[in-house]
Design a protein around this motif. Structure first.
Motif, PDB file in Angstrom:
ATOM      1  N   TYR B 126      20.164  57.696  83.073  1.00  0.00           N
ATOM      2  CA  TYR B 126      19.877  59.207  81.914  1.00  0.00           C
ATOM      3  C   TYR B 126      21.373  59.612  82.042  1.00  0.00           C
ATOM      4  CZ  TYR B 126      14.955  57.398  83.215  1.00  0.00           C
ATOM      5  OH  TYR B 126      14.416  56.180  84.064  1.00  0.00           O
ATOM      6  N   ASP B 127      21.829  59.554  80.703  1.00  0.00           N
ATOM      7  CA  ASP B 127      23.127  60.338  81.260  1.00  0.00           C
ATOM      8  C   ASP B 127      22.894  61.955  80.663  1.00  0.00           C
ATOM      9  OD1 ASP B 127      24.060  57.689  79.960  1.00  0.00           O
ATOM     10  OD2 ASP B 127      24.434  58.234  77.991  1.00  0.00           O
ATOM     11  N   ASN B 128      21.058  62.580  80.376  1.00  0.00           N
ATOM     12  CA  ASN B 128      20.695  63.491  80.934  1.00  0.00           C
ATOM     13  C   ASN B 128      20.516  64.042  81.924  1.00  0.00           C
ATOM     14  OD1 ASN B 128      21.705  64.306  78.260  1.00  0.00           O
ATOM     15  ND2 ASN B 128      19.518  63.215  76.987  1.00  0.00           N
ATOM     16  N   VAL B 129      20.979  63.564  82.977  1.00  0.00           N
ATOM     17  CA  VAL B 129      21.000  63.638  84.033  1.00  0.00           C
ATOM     18  C   VAL B 129      22.081  64.241  84.794  1.00  0.00           C
ATOM     19  CG1 VAL B 129      19.140  63.567  86.934  1.00  0.00           C
ATOM     20  CG2 VAL B 129      18.324  62.444  84.169  1.00  0.00           C
ATOM     21  N   ILE B 130      22.624  65.501  85.280  1.00  0.00           N
ATOM     22  CA  ILE B 130      23.831  65.256  85.587  1.00  0.00           C
ATOM     23  C   ILE B 130      23.927  66.240  86.864  1.00  0.00           C
ATOM     24  CG2 ILE B 130      24.990  64.975  83.674  1.00  0.00           C
ATOM     25  CD1 ILE B 130      25.372  68.628  83.666  1.00  0.00           C
ATOM     26  N   ALA B 234      11.611  61.216  87.464  1.00  0.00           N
ATOM     27  CA  ALA B 234      12.284  61.776  85.886  1.00  0.00           C
ATOM     28  C   ALA B 234      12.576  60.470  85.879  1.00  0.00           C
ATOM     29  CB  ALA B 234      13.726  62.198  86.243  1.00  0.00           C
ATOM     30  N   ALA B 235      12.318  60.731  83.822  1.00  0.00           N
ATOM     31  CA  ALA B 235      11.908  59.327  82.927  1.00  0.00           C
ATOM     32  C   ALA B 235      12.961  59.460  82.022  1.00  0.00           C
ATOM     33  CB  ALA B 235      10.896  58.839  83.654  1.00  0.00           C
ATOM     34  N   ALA B 236      12.815  58.983  81.101  1.00  0.00           N
ATOM     35  CA  ALA B 236      13.436  59.247  79.340  1.00  0.00           C
ATOM     36  C   ALA B 236      12.697  59.198  78.204  1.00  0.00           C
ATOM     37  CB  ALA B 236      14.815  58.414  79.049  1.00  0.00           C
ATOM     38  N   THR B 237      12.435  60.594  77.370  1.00  0.00           N
ATOM     39  CA  THR B 237      11.703  59.553  76.499  1.00  0.00           C
ATOM     40  C   THR B 237      12.281  59.343  75.453  1.00  0.00           C
ATOM     41  OG1 THR B 237      12.319  62.088  75.142  1.00  0.00           O
ATOM     42  CG2 THR B 237      10.802  61.995  76.964  1.00  0.00           C
ATOM     43  N   PHE B 238      11.576  58.417  74.117  1.00  0.00           N
ATOM     44  CA  PHE B 238      11.896  57.779  73.178  1.00  0.00           C
ATOM     45  C   PHE B 238      13.386  58.776  72.781  1.00  0.00           C
ATOM     46  CE2 PHE B 238       8.647  61.465  70.957  1.00  0.00           C
ATOM     47  CZ  PHE B 238       9.513  61.523  70.104  1.00  0.00           C
ATOM     48  N   ARG B 241      15.159  62.385  75.903  1.00  0.00           N
ATOM     49  CA  ARG B 241      14.911  63.953  76.729  1.00  0.00           C
ATOM     50  C   ARG B 241      14.155  63.532  78.374  1.00  0.00           C
ATOM     51  NH1 ARG B 241      11.197  67.759  74.793  1.00  0.00           N
ATOM     52  NH2 ARG B 241      12.463  69.482  75.416  1.00  0.00           N
ATOM     53  N   ILE B 242      14.276  64.128  79.035  1.00  0.00           N
ATOM     54  CA  ILE B 242      13.488  63.928  80.902  1.00  0.00           C
ATOM     55  C   ILE B 242      12.304  64.531  80.880  1.00  0.00           C
ATOM     56  CG2 ILE B 242      14.409  63.895  83.059  1.00  0.00           C
ATOM     57  CD1 ILE B 242      16.771  62.641  81.310  1.00  0.00           C
ATOM     58  N   GLN B 243      11.421  63.620  80.582  1.00  0.00           N
ATOM     59  CA  GLN B 243       9.812  63.678  81.940  1.00  0.00           C
ATOM     60  C   GLN B 243      10.789  63.736  82.447  1.00  0.00           C
ATOM     61  OE1 GLN B 243       7.784  63.872  78.766  1.00  0.00           O
ATOM     62  NE2 GLN B 243       6.665  64.560  80.376  1.00  0.00           N
ATOM     63  N   LEU B 244       9.638  65.308  83.324  1.00  0.00           N
ATOM     64  CA  LEU B 244       9.297  65.578  84.667  1.00  0.00           C
ATOM     65  C   LEU B 244       8.042  65.173  85.253  1.00  0.00           C
ATOM     66  CD1 LEU B 244      11.702  68.539  84.999  1.00  0.00           C
ATOM     67  CD2 LEU B 244      12.853  65.769  84.892  1.00  0.00           C
ATOM     68  N   LYS B 245       7.770  65.114  86.487  1.00  0.00           N
ATOM     69  CA  LYS B 245       6.815  65.369  86.701  1.00  0.00           C
ATOM     70  C   LYS B 245       7.126  65.729  88.584  1.00  0.00           C
ATOM     71  CE  LYS B 245       3.846  60.935  85.596  1.00  0.00           C
ATOM     72  NZ  LYS B 245       3.528  60.098  86.404  1.00  0.00           N
TER      73      LYS B 245
END
Lengths: 116, 341
Positions: B126-130, B234-238, B241-245
């Motif tokens: 995912y691009d928004n995980v840096i 971490a997973a991407a939302t539609f 964005r990044i969904q965290l647990k």
């Protein structure tokens, strides 16, 4: 229906996308020292009420911070406001004021039956 | 001149600082750096923790020291072989050149952990995980933007990525990521005051001077939220964005949230040069780092006479600790060269 062995469990996950943090913002405004808490648990360790019930000031405060306020007023009623927690707090957090303020904020919410 | 030659391998803070002390004491120093410019990892930094010194300031001080006439700086060449021949040390480089000296200082530094190895955190997917290094780069450019060009309103920083993790082979703590996360969260809040910053941690290890104070400031003044718990996935939302647990381990409840950006605080690993050159000389060490010959004393010495260590080739260290260690290494090299007539 009574025989039916399944029920829908309410989720117990903290969902920070839905949590209402306005109450905590109000608490910060009233008792700014709350921001200094490092969650060491000294308050709960010395707590008179915790010795007799499952009350934990540290956890109540954290749940309030995360917007998890269901049943919290009942929990907070276990506190006898003795103030030992305030004496032992290494960060100088006004724990006693936090309890009183949380009670006020929560009772305002209950009375008005509307979010803050 | 003392008539003695010293070779320093690595032109990061440790190598530069040690070179300067040795040059001041009339040793002829050859400093070999594989990159085209010196400075090592601090070249990527905007500010240093814990006092927000401009990284450019310390870079300038170090590069000014390299103007000393006793220092011969060789950049853009990589050392491939290091061995002892009698009392002398021989250094061979990838461009075919070789050097001979009376003593060698290994200042080969660290590499940051490759975050793609923690697949569940979504780095490289995912691009928004840096990584923290990439986030620092954005700070240096002066703008923090998501992959779609928006200003993030909510960022999560995750500590201990590649550290305290047996599965990736790193049981150790990298020591600086906690305070670096505090620094990055504050920098972000200064840039976007209305945004939310969350730091997920296992323990906050505020071990250095003024670290604890900065940790408090981040909460009192900047309203950074700290959550004790490691992000498990971490997973991407539609909407990308990044969904965290995670678990809020202090509240004893699972926790989930969506963020605009997830920053992985990557730990320190031994650099390739450290691994290769210490293996060639039978220098022991854990996790690929090079070990000194003693824990309490002789930490800058190795089991080989004339081969010394400085900085993060030994273990994770902060910038300030690295500078102090480089000075210590320089003194011990002078002690050695004094005896060895």
């Amino acid at each position: 229906m009574k025989e039916w062995g399944y029920k829908i469990s309410t989720p117990r996950v903290i969902d920070l996308d839905k949590a209402d943090t306005a109450r905590y913002a109000k608490l910060v405004e009233e008792v700014p020292s709350v921001k200094k808490c490092i969650m060491c648990g000294a308050c709960s360790a010395t707590c008179t009420a915790s010795n007799h019930t499952d009350f934990s000031f540290r956890q109540c405060h954290l749940l309030f911070r995360r917007g998890q306020v269901v049943n919290l007023s009942v929990e907070l009623d276990k506190c006898m406001l003795c103030g030992k927690c305030k004496i032992v707090c290494p960060q100088g957090v006004n724990t006693r004021a936090i309890i009183s303020t949380m009670r006020i904020i929560l009772s305002d919410m209950n009375n008005r039956n509307t979010p803050l | 001149m003392s008539g003695k030659n010293i070779i320093i391998i690595g032109g990061g803070p440790a190598g530069l600082e040690a070179a300067y002390h040795l040059a001041l004491h009339d040793y002829s120093v050859t400093l070999i750096e594989k990159e085209t410019e010196t400075g090592g990892h601090i070249r990527k930094d905007l500010k240093l923790f814990p006092d927000f010194t401009d990284a450019s300031e310390v870079r300038k001080e170090l590069s000014d020291k390299m103007m000393h006439p006793n220092i011969d700086l060789k950049t853009g060449i990589c050392v491939t072989e290091l061995f002892q021949e009698g009392l002398k040390w021989v250094v061979k480089c990838d461009n075919g050149s070789s050097f001979i000296s009376d003593a060698v200082l290994l200042a080969t530094g660290f590499e940051t952990f490759d975050a793609t190895r923690k697949e569940e955190l979504g780095y490289g997917i995912y691009d928004n995980v840096i990584t923290s290094v990439e986030f620092e780069g954005k700070l240096k450019e002066g703008k923090i933007l998501t992959s779609s060009g928006r200003v993030p309103q909510r960022i999560a920083f995750l500590n201990c990525v590649g550290s305290r993790d047996e599965k990736v082979g790193n049981l150790y703590c990298s020591r600086v990521c906690c305070i670096n996360g505090v620094k990055l969260a504050i920098s972000f809040k200064e840039m976007v005051p209305d945004a939310e910053a969350y730091c997920f941690y296992i323990d906050m290890r505020m071990t250095g001077q003024h670290y604890e104070e900065l940790y408090r400031t981040s909460q009192e003044k900047y309203g950074v939220t700290y959550i004790r718990g490691r992000i498990s996935e971490a997973a991407a939302t539609f909407d990308n964005r990044i969904q965290l647990k995670s678990e809020d381990t202090l509240a004893c409840l699972p926790l989930k949230m969506a963020v605009d950006m997830l920053v992985l605080m990557v730990g320190m690993e031994a650099s390739k040069s450290t691994r290769i050159l210490s293996a060639q000389n039978g220098i022991p060490g854990e996790y690929g780092f090079a070990a000194g010959s003693g824990i309490n004393f002789r930490d800058n010495l190795t089991i080989k006479a004339g081969l010394f260590l400085a900085g993060t080739c030994k273990r994770p260290l902060s910038f300030q600790e690295t500078i102090a260690d480089a000075g210590a290494a320089a003194v011990q090299m002078m002690d050695y060269l004094k005896d060895e007539k």
